[in-house]
Motif scaffolding. Sequence first.
Motif, PDB file in Angstrom:
ATOM      1  N   PRO A   2      25.607 -41.228  13.838  1.00 55.63           N
ATOM      2  CA  PRO A   2      26.675 -41.777  13.238  1.00 55.63           C
ATOM      3  C   PRO A   2      27.578 -41.027  14.303  1.00 55.63           C
ATOM      4  O   PRO A   2      28.348 -40.623  14.247  1.00 55.63           O
ATOM      5  CB  PRO A   2      26.970 -41.479  12.293  1.00 55.63           C
ATOM      6  CG  PRO A   2      25.736 -40.226  12.075  1.00 55.63           C
ATOM      7  CD  PRO A   2      24.543 -39.889  13.045  1.00 55.63           C
ATOM      8  N   ASP A   3      29.156 -42.158  14.238  1.00 57.29           N
ATOM      9  CA  ASP A   3      29.626 -42.789  14.696  1.00 57.29           C
ATOM     10  C   ASP A   3      31.299 -41.961  13.726  1.00 57.29           C
ATOM     11  O   ASP A   3      32.394 -42.236  14.238  1.00 57.29           O
ATOM     12  CB  ASP A   3      30.768 -43.863  15.318  1.00 57.29           C
ATOM     13  CG  ASP A   3      31.596 -43.967  16.107  1.00 57.29           C
ATOM     14  OD1 ASP A   3      31.472 -42.643  17.161  1.00 57.29           O
ATOM     15  OD2 ASP A   3      32.238 -44.575  17.203  1.00 57.29           O
ATOM     16  N   THR A   4      30.943 -40.975  13.527  1.00 62.09           N
ATOM     17  CA  THR A   4      31.648 -40.416  12.843  1.00 62.09           C
ATOM     18  C   THR A   4      32.929 -39.458  13.559  1.00 62.09           C
ATOM     19  O   THR A   4      32.064 -39.025  14.592  1.00 62.09           O
ATOM     20  CB  THR A   4      31.817 -39.516  11.628  1.00 62.09           C
ATOM     21  OG1 THR A   4      30.469 -38.521  12.137  1.00 62.09           O
ATOM     22  CG2 THR A   4      31.198 -40.328  10.421  1.00 62.09           C
ATOM     23  N   GLY A   7      40.277 -37.398  13.668  1.00 66.46           N
ATOM     24  CA  GLY A   7      41.691 -37.854  14.358  1.00 66.46           C
ATOM     25  C   GLY A   7      42.548 -36.343  15.473  1.00 66.46           C
ATOM     26  O   GLY A   7      42.065 -35.162  14.883  1.00 66.46           O
ATOM     27  N   LEU A   8      42.985 -36.215  16.269  1.00 66.68           N
ATOM     28  CA  LEU A   8      43.311 -35.967  17.288  1.00 66.68           C
ATOM     29  C   LEU A   8      44.790 -36.444  17.411  1.00 66.68           C
ATOM     30  O   LEU A   8      45.709 -37.355  16.997  1.00 66.68           O
ATOM     31  CB  LEU A   8      42.783 -36.503  18.835  1.00 66.68           C
ATOM     32  CG  LEU A   8      42.711 -35.001  20.067  1.00 66.68           C
ATOM     33  CD1 LEU A   8      41.652 -34.156  19.437  1.00 66.68           C
ATOM     34  CD2 LEU A   8      42.372 -36.015  21.394  1.00 66.68           C
ATOM     35  N   LEU A   9      45.698 -34.975  16.729  1.00 73.38           N
ATOM     36  CA  LEU A   9      47.528 -34.687  17.042  1.00 73.38           C
ATOM     37  C   LEU A   9      47.304 -34.795  18.474  1.00 73.38           C
ATOM     38  O   LEU A   9      47.518 -33.702  18.761  1.00 73.38           O
ATOM     39  CB  LEU A   9      47.655 -34.160  16.154  1.00 73.38           C
ATOM     40  CG  LEU A   9      47.450 -34.241  14.674  1.00 73.38           C
ATOM     41  CD1 LEU A   9      46.459 -33.952  14.152  1.00 73.38           C
ATOM     42  CD2 LEU A   9      48.588 -33.432  14.209  1.00 73.38           C
ATOM     43  N   ILE A  94      44.161 -39.490  10.490  1.00 70.07           N
ATOM     44  CA  ILE A  94      43.464 -39.059  10.915  1.00 70.07           C
ATOM     45  C   ILE A  94      41.917 -38.734  10.100  1.00 70.07           C
ATOM     46  O   ILE A  94      40.737 -38.379  10.744  1.00 70.07           O
ATOM     47  CB  ILE A  94      44.421 -37.158  11.708  1.00 70.07           C
ATOM     48  CG1 ILE A  94      44.409 -36.543  10.644  1.00 70.07           C
ATOM     49  CG2 ILE A  94      44.925 -36.747  12.781  1.00 70.07           C
ATOM     50  CD1 ILE A  94      45.063 -35.168  10.244  1.00 70.07           C
ATOM     51  N   GLY A  95      42.707 -38.959   8.711  1.00 65.52           N
ATOM     52  CA  GLY A  95      41.667 -38.754   7.644  1.00 65.52           C
ATOM     53  C   GLY A  95      40.722 -39.990   8.000  1.00 65.52           C
ATOM     54  O   GLY A  95      39.656 -39.660   8.305  1.00 65.52           O
TER      55      GLY A  95
END
Length: 214
Positions: A2-4, A7-9, A94-95
Amino acid sequence: MPDTRRGLLIILSSPSGAGKSTLAQRLTAWDPTLAFSVSATTRPPRPGETDGRDYRFVDDAAFKAMVSDGEMLEHAHVFGNFYGSPRGPVEQAIGAGKDVLFDIDWQGAQQIRNSALAAHTLSIFLLPPSIHELRRRLESRAKDAPETIAGRMQKSWDEISHWDGYDYVLVNEDLHDTEDRLTSIITAARLRRVQQPGLNAHVRRLQQEFEEST
Ligand code: ADP
Ligand code: 5GP
């Protein structure tokens, strides 16, 4: 698999005029899924800046209310004005597995690195090729009054002196070259283990298949 993805800051800092805004624009054109964190500021808009796109332009009272209501992920006083990154849009992005790009100073970068989001942070510092070129860029931008430019030049060493707290440091000489190096860094950081929560389930499945096949 799965492509989960988490997010990156992505934090860009530099002395004023070294090229953060220019490179941030290029990065959002390179990957339109990259969300730009629109800061709130008490500084007046420059010619060509749009409220809600470049900054949320607010007065001192509104800014202080945002801070006391816990709405700021980080905030700082820079060049006589308040600047801060609103928390809500960042957490939402990011979520949802989207990366967020920040154009913020070293104080903001330090606050995010010391927060619960530290593990998901990629920080990059841009240095100018020379102080002469930094001044030339500030003057060629032609959007600040001469006394504002002088103030920013005066403060440039304060910002540069924090260069060694960042994950990556790039000398922004040729713009295309810097953009290429930035996109390589971001591409690699997106593949960090911590950014791929789906790996756990994938490895468990591999283990199950392995045990079934032996
Ligand atoms: P910052 O956001 O760091 O204050 P800007 O992105 O506004 O800086 O850049 C300041 C000026 O320098 C702009 O006029 C921009 O077009 C120019 N500039 C940025 N990077 C380069 C570069 N690598 N070479 C030449 N000029 C540049
Ligand atoms: P400018 O007035 O040139 O847009 O920005 C001045 C400085 O404030 C730059 O170093 C910029 O990175 C920084 N800055 C902009 N937004 C924020 C923010 O939300 N937080 C912090 N800490 N710095 C910011």
